[in-house]
Design an enzyme around this catalytic site. Structure first.
Site, PDB file in Angstrom:
ATOM      1  N   HIS A  40      -9.948 -25.517 -47.985  1.00 54.20           N
ATOM      2  CA  HIS A  40     -10.159 -25.291 -46.549  1.00 54.20           C
ATOM      3  C   HIS A  40      -8.835 -25.431 -45.794  1.00 54.20           C
ATOM      4  O   HIS A  40      -8.435 -24.553 -45.028  1.00 54.20           O
ATOM      5  CB  HIS A  40     -11.205 -26.303 -46.039  1.00 54.20           C
ATOM      6  CG  HIS A  40     -11.401 -26.320 -44.561  1.00 54.20           C
ATOM      7  ND1 HIS A  40     -12.494 -25.756 -43.942  1.00 54.20           N
ATOM      8  CD2 HIS A  40     -10.641 -26.840 -43.570  1.00 54.20           C
ATOM      9  CE1 HIS A  40     -12.387 -25.925 -42.630  1.00 54.20           C
ATOM     10  NE2 HIS A  40     -11.268 -26.592 -42.379  1.00 54.20           N
ATOM     11  N   GLU A  41      -8.142 -26.534 -46.026  1.00 56.56           N
ATOM     12  CA  GLU A  41      -6.885 -26.766 -45.294  1.00 56.56           C
ATOM     13  C   GLU A  41      -5.838 -25.712 -45.650  1.00 56.56           C
ATOM     14  O   GLU A  41      -5.120 -25.215 -44.782  1.00 56.56           O
ATOM     15  CB  GLU A  41      -6.350 -28.179 -45.554  1.00 56.56           C
ATOM     16  CG  GLU A  41      -7.264 -29.311 -45.102  1.00 56.56           C
ATOM     17  CD  GLU A  41      -7.730 -29.183 -43.653  1.00 56.56           C
ATOM     18  OE1 GLU A  41      -7.053 -28.518 -42.843  1.00 56.56           O
ATOM     19  OE2 GLU A  41      -8.808 -29.729 -43.342  1.00 56.56           O
ATOM     20  N   HIS A  65      -6.359 -22.479 -43.933  1.00 59.70           N
ATOM     21  CA  HIS A  65      -5.960 -22.479 -42.519  1.00 59.70           C
ATOM     22  C   HIS A  65      -4.582 -21.839 -42.317  1.00 59.70           C
ATOM     23  O   HIS A  65      -4.302 -21.275 -41.273  1.00 59.70           O
ATOM     24  CB  HIS A  65      -5.938 -23.900 -41.968  1.00 59.70           C
ATOM     25  CG  HIS A  65      -7.238 -24.330 -41.375  1.00 59.70           C
ATOM     26  ND1 HIS A  65      -8.007 -23.513 -40.568  1.00 59.70           N
ATOM     27  CD2 HIS A  65      -7.912 -25.507 -41.459  1.00 59.70           C
ATOM     28  CE1 HIS A  65      -9.089 -24.161 -40.185  1.00 59.70           C
ATOM     29  NE2 HIS A  65      -9.061 -25.374 -40.722  1.00 59.70           N
ATOM     30  N   GLU A  86     -12.200 -21.986 -38.486  1.00 57.75           N
ATOM     31  CA  GLU A  86     -12.846 -22.965 -39.365  1.00 57.75           C
ATOM     32  C   GLU A  86     -13.777 -22.285 -40.362  1.00 57.75           C
ATOM     33  O   GLU A  86     -13.830 -22.667 -41.538  1.00 57.75           O
ATOM     34  CB  GLU A  86     -13.618 -23.999 -38.542  1.00 57.75           C
ATOM     35  CG  GLU A  86     -12.744 -24.852 -37.632  1.00 57.75           C
ATOM     36  CD  GLU A  86     -11.673 -25.614 -38.389  1.00 57.75           C
ATOM     37  OE1 GLU A  86     -11.893 -25.912 -39.581  1.00 57.75           O
ATOM     38  OE2 GLU A  86     -10.616 -25.889 -37.808  1.00 57.75           O
ATOM     39  N   ASP A 138     -13.573 -22.412 -44.300  1.00 58.27           N
ATOM     40  CA  ASP A 138     -14.698 -22.841 -45.149  1.00 58.27           C
ATOM     41  C   ASP A 138     -14.985 -21.790 -46.224  1.00 58.27           C
ATOM     42  O   ASP A 138     -15.175 -22.125 -47.402  1.00 58.27           O
ATOM     43  CB  ASP A 138     -15.974 -23.026 -44.306  1.00 58.27           C
ATOM     44  CG  ASP A 138     -15.965 -24.334 -43.521  1.00 58.27           C
ATOM     45  OD1 ASP A 138     -15.120 -25.197 -43.811  1.00 58.27           O
ATOM     46  OD2 ASP A 138     -16.814 -24.484 -42.619  1.00 58.27           O
TER      47      ASP A 138
HETATM   48 ZN   LIG Z   1     -10.379 -26.898 -40.521  1.00 61.97          ZN
END
Ligand SMILES: [Zn+2]
Length: 692
Positions: free
Chosen positions: A529-530, A533, A590, A594
């Site tokens: 997830h990070e 980003h 986000e 995800d």
């Molecule tokens: Zn996030």
């Protein structure tokens, strides 16, 4: 100094281009004694609801048992696996602080700081006895304001005491040259969670505004009573609401602000009077001992132009009323119980549906974490973060980065030119695990056992000085934007690094005894997830050095937008509570993270399984693939109040747990294969989206 939604300047996280967090910054913690029934695989078998088919509602299947056993505690507005872990971390911090608060001859310097800070906060009787005397100097300063000309100096003075108002001012990376810190000015000054709360005209919004106005009036009543003063509190509340509404009208909305270009308006300090000719900028900077600077980025220039008009139109008395309100609002947690309770009645109960105020010790542990995070944090990691977790985390991060490298190589929609740039950016990502290499030194911050507000002020001043002194200096990428016990993680676009505090590297995110499949589904997806980003709708606009620079060919950018639009439309249809829809555009980054993150973790699982000599054995009746998806879903189990879901739908770029699970998995054929779902099952999207 008040709730987490209004940190003063403990970190620049709140003001600058946001770090891309895994979760919003929200209150955490409470300790119901939920015991997981961890199977051999690491899946929490007691959390399952096997009455539901995984292909109908996987979130309910994976979390239904947990949700039934874990209602939202009365002092919380949301109770999720994150909160469960945060409660354990909070207990550890509590223990540390209780011990440190006992004055003893051998107490270390760090224990004195955190122990006396915590102790001063716990001294409810002492705080009640002092009444509003600790804020008298602030009130006197505002009262002494003779003309609007003196406003800038007064704002600076309030900031030195930790009170923010009107707008934000801080040091942060230059969007176009992220290696150096420059001054930033940005919109701010409102007390409700978003501009929408002041502007929307539906019945619920109007009702909430009325309640807010009544709350402000009651806070002024309490102040009048404490000071033996008489004034018209209702008129004051009306003035506050009108003033904040003007600030809200001048503010840019959250969706627009997601585009980093919309916040990039470099100017020189000399240009500022053209925006706000009525404001004495020189005094404002000088009175905070700001290092001299020329370049300043104004996040929203229009806000400052309109602010000038608002200041011109408002009477001096109304401005003073607004500033007094900001003092009350910022420091309410350090005032006597009557103020704390009234603040809770509106911001906790009415706005968020929280039934009970959290016990004082929890509020005081969190306050210590916010104010002296590096001091408490070093004690926390000594107790709660052992070496093996760090090594395991690094190993996982490497595996996920390898997945991303392959994912970029395999992307069919991207040209070689853009792929090359993407690979360069990926190679430049740095990883931070656990806690900072160098702790902040609080030795200059005087902490007294009987002066809670003073302690808050001095800790806040330390952070303010520390922050402003960065102006003109190189960016130090080794600094952390979160304290070690925090159960969260973030990506910083300006620093191009991913950050995982010690607080999250624990069960159910990382469980030493769980299968690799479960850990990859849980912490592996968090790492993914990070990392994703860095390549989501915001992150993709920054390069490997953290500079806001377009490295995409126009065609590839268009392909990205088309793919992203699919996610926007998908999440636009999700409803967390009756009558409320998620905002696909607000939550895009986000949701993209995800959706992308789990793919990266799944790729790592596939490599892991093919490298293993043994056949893909089942555990607890689940294949490794099934364990992976259960590990993923079970980090998102949550319960929450309807009121808090409404607030989040307006303010939170993260989707609620249900959609972080089902929204992602309905797009994923690997999930559908793992559970043998059929084409028309609810967990199979007819229009599956995929960005990464
Ligand atoms: Zn996030």
């Amino acid at each position: 100094m008040r709730s987490e939604q209004d940190v003063i300047i403990n970190s620049n996280m709140r003001f600058s281009l946001p770090f891309l967090l895994l979760l919003p910054l929200a209150a955490l913690a409470q300790t119901p004694a939920y015991q997981p029934q961890t199977g051999k695989s690491g899946v929490d078998l007691g959390a399952l609801d096997t009455n539901v088919s995984p292909c109908t509602n996987f979130y309910q299947y994976a979390c239904g048992g947990w949700r039934a056993k874990n209602p939202t505690p009365p002092d919380q507005v949301r109770w999720a696996r994150f909160n469960e872990l945060a409660a354990r971390n909070l207990d550890i911090e509590h223990d540390i602080l209780e011990k440190a608060s006992k004055a003893s001859p051998g107490r270390s310097a760090v224990d004195q700081k955190i122990g006396d800070f915590y102790g001063s906060c716990m001294d409810e009787a002492g705080i009640d006895r002092k009444g509003v005397a600790p804020i008298q100097p602030l009130l006197d300063g505002i009262g002494a304001l003779q003309s609007k000309k003196g406003l800038a100096a007064e704002l600076a003075k309030l900031r030195l005491s930790g009170v923010s108002s009107l707008f934000a001012f801080y040091a942060g990376g230059d969007l176009k040259d992220a290696s150096v810190n420059i001054a930033h000015l940005d919109q701010g000054g409102i007390s409700l969670p978003d501009r929408d709360y002041y502007l929307k005209t539906d019945e619920r919004s109007i009702d909430l505004r009325n309640k807010y106005e009544q709350h402000v009036a009651r806070m002024f009543d309490l102040l009048a009573k404490s000071l033996n003063a008489t004034w018209d509190s209702k008129a004051k509340a009306a003035a506050v609401l009108a003033f904040e509404t003007a600030l809200a009208e001048a503010s840019m909305d959250r969706v627009l602000r997601r585009n980093p270009e919309s916040q990039n308006h470099p100017m020189t300090a000399k240009d500022l009077p053209t925006l706000t000719p009525g404001f004495e900028w020189t005094a404002f900077f000088a009175d905070q001992h700001t290092p001299s600077f020329t370049k300043v980025n104004v996040g929203n220039p229009d806000f400052f132009t309109k602010l000038n008009g608002t200041l011109e139109k408002s009477s001096l008395d109304d401005i003073k009323t607004y500033l007094t309100w900001r003092v009350l609002q910022n420091v309410s947690s350090a005032l006597p119980q009557a103020f704390v309770n009234e603040d809770f009645e509106f911001f906790g109960k009415t706005l968020n549906g929280q039934r009970e105020l959290a016990p004082r010790w929890k509020r005081c542990v969190r306050a210590t974490d916010r104010a002296l995070g590096d001091a408490l944090g070093q004690k926390f990691v000594d107790v709660a973060f052992t070496g093996s977790a760090k090594a395991k985390a690094l190993q996982l991060v490497d595996a996920i980065e390898k997945s991303m490298k392959l994912d970029i190589e395999e992307a069919t929609w991207m040209s070689e030119t853009t792929k090359k740039q993407a690979q360069e950016k990926l190679a430049a990502v740095s990883n931070k695990i656990g806690y900072p290499g160098k702790w902040k030194d609080y030795s200059s911050v005087a902490i007294k056992s009987d002066d809670y507000l003073g302690n808050e002020e001095r800790a806040s001043l330390y952070e303010l000085n520390r922050n402003l002194n960065k102006i003109g200096k190189p960016v130090d990428k080794s600094e952390w934007g979160m304290t070690p016990p925090t159960v969260n993680a973030y990506y910083s676009p300006l620093q191009n690094n991913i950050n995982f505090p010690a607080g999250i590297l624990q069960p159910p995110f990382y469980t030493p005894s769980a299968s690799d499949a479960v850990n990859l589904g849980a912490i592996g997806a968090v790492v993914g997830h990070e990392l994703t980003h860095g390549f989501d709708d915001q992150g993709r606009k920054f390069d490997g050095a953290g500079n806001l620079r377009d490295w995409w060919t126009p065609e590839d950018a268009k392909s990205f937008e088309t793919r992203a639009q699919c996610v926007v439309e998908e999440y636009d249809t999700f409803s967390p509570v009756d009558g409320v829809r998620l905002k696909g555009k607000l939550t895009l980054g986000e949701n993209a993270a995800d959706n992308g993150g789990i793919h990266l973790a799944y790729m790592a699982l596939m490599r892991d399984l093919s490298a293993k000599a043994a056949p893909q054995a089942k555990a607890d009746g689940f294949t490794p693939q099934q364990q992976f998806f259960l590990g993923f879903a079970q980090i998102w189990c949550q319960n929450s109040t309807d009121a808090s879901e409404r607030v989040r739908a307006t303010t939170d770029p993260h989707s609620p747990g249900q959609f972080r699970t089902n929204g992602v998995l309905q797009n994923m054929k690997e999930f559908q294969e793992a559970f043998s779902c059929k084409a028309h099952d609810p967990m199979v999207s007819a229009k599956a989206c995929r960005v990464w």
